[in-house]
Design an enzyme around this catalytic site. Sequence first.
Site, short mmCIF file in Angstrom:
data_model
loop_
_atom_site.label_atom_id
_atom_site.label_comp_id
_atom_site.label_asym_id
_atom_site.label_seq_id
_atom_site.Cartn_x
_atom_site.Cartn_y
_atom_site.Cartn_z
N ASP A 84 -2.54 2.40 -6.21
CA ASP A 84 -1.64 2.50 -5.06
C ASP A 84 -1.62 1.26 -4.19
OD1 ASP A 84 -4.21 2.79 -4.17
OD2 ASP A 84 -3.73 4.30 -2.67
N GLU A 85 -2.22 0.16 -4.63
CA GLU A 85 -2.13 -1.03 -3.80
C GLU A 85 -2.27 -2.30 -4.61
OE1 GLU A 85 -5.60 -2.46 -1.37
OE2 GLU A 85 -5.95 -0.30 -1.32
N ASP A 141 0.86 -1.18 0.00
CA ASP A 141 0.00 0.00 0.00
C ASP A 141 0.90 1.24 0.00
OD1 ASP A 141 -2.07 1.75 0.28
OD2 ASP A 141 -3.03 0.69 1.96
#
Length: 361
Positions: free
Chosen positions: A111-112, A16
């Site tokens: 983003d993850e 993350d």
Amino acid sequence: MSNPAVSSSSIIGHLDLDAFFAAVEQLERPELATVPLVVGGDPQGRGVVATANYEARRFGVRSAMSCAEALRRCPHAVFLRPDHARYRRVSRTVWEAVREVVPTVERTGLDEGYLQLEEVAADVREARAVGEAVQAAVRGATGLTCSLGIASTKVVAKVASDRRKPGGLVVVLPGREAAFLAPLDVRVLPGVGPRSAERLRAAGIERAGALAALDDDALTAVLPGKIGRLLRDRARGIDARRLELASENVSISQEETFARDVSDRERLHDELRGMAVRLAERLARGRQVARTVSTKLRYPDFSTRTRSTTLPVGTDDAARIGELACTLLERALAERPGALRLVGVTVSKLETAVQLTFVEP
DNA sequence: TCTGGGGTCCTCCGCCTG
DNA sequence: TCTGCAGGCGGAGGACCC
């Protein structure tokens, strides 16, 4: 509690990126690193916070909060509109760097994502060193920090990655999944949103351990159906999901919230037709057609209605989609007239477009 | 507090059909 | 011919996630 649903060889990482949008802005303008920064909508309008940096979070600014509220809590914050094209570019660089260390990854957002660590690590302890290498690779390629959780299942890895932000690395040993989750608020479990959390709280269940301990009857009384069993499994650290390496869209949609509520029919129809054109372009780019067209309406009191229709044969024709969307809008407005704060169009039941060739007899 | 945009998945209900 | 039932499907709405 041991976890019979998980093979001992399964080692999953969850990565993350920390306050991603804000961190990317800070890369370009390092002076923003020391001031509260909010990336999101217009604080004078109806926008919400997409990401706030850690300086702004100290003032109580959170994702999904209205920007107007964020401004009240932190009047000296810098507000920026999101630059998604730039975030996509940086995200690509991040994931290229990650794949240099761990080849098999499932991206679940810019983003993850999840990392398949058993390919590159013999056990969970060895996976820690791989995790540190991933963090170093991301930092080296972009200057960004990320947090990592490592565990035997997706749900535990995801919860773990959120425990020591920013820049943390949390490893949960096999067999310790339920004990790791037990003291945490039920709200940290993926799938427990505001509604489910409220129902659990009303039944006196605040911690994951209490949810994990519920018997079938008690569980059915609080959270009936599939959802209840799924969330109890997750509270126990049980999660059979594997990494999904490729997925196709089930639906494509466009929607817009107006700065002021709109009741003018022509304006609403124009909006829907414009959305239909953009959706049709996306369908054509993906060589797809859609069989179902849905129109979404949101009234000033935030109540939301959808109306949909399914065609016998799929279409990617903008005029046809626009016409259906307008007809559905009229149907909904006949049932409940009034001004709208949002309209949207969704196309679903997507199929691969078939090229028809006509042959002269 | 006053709530974006783009998605997925689940549940419930009504209708149709065998 | 009528009734009851099960299953499939479309439509609608809710909850959740990033």
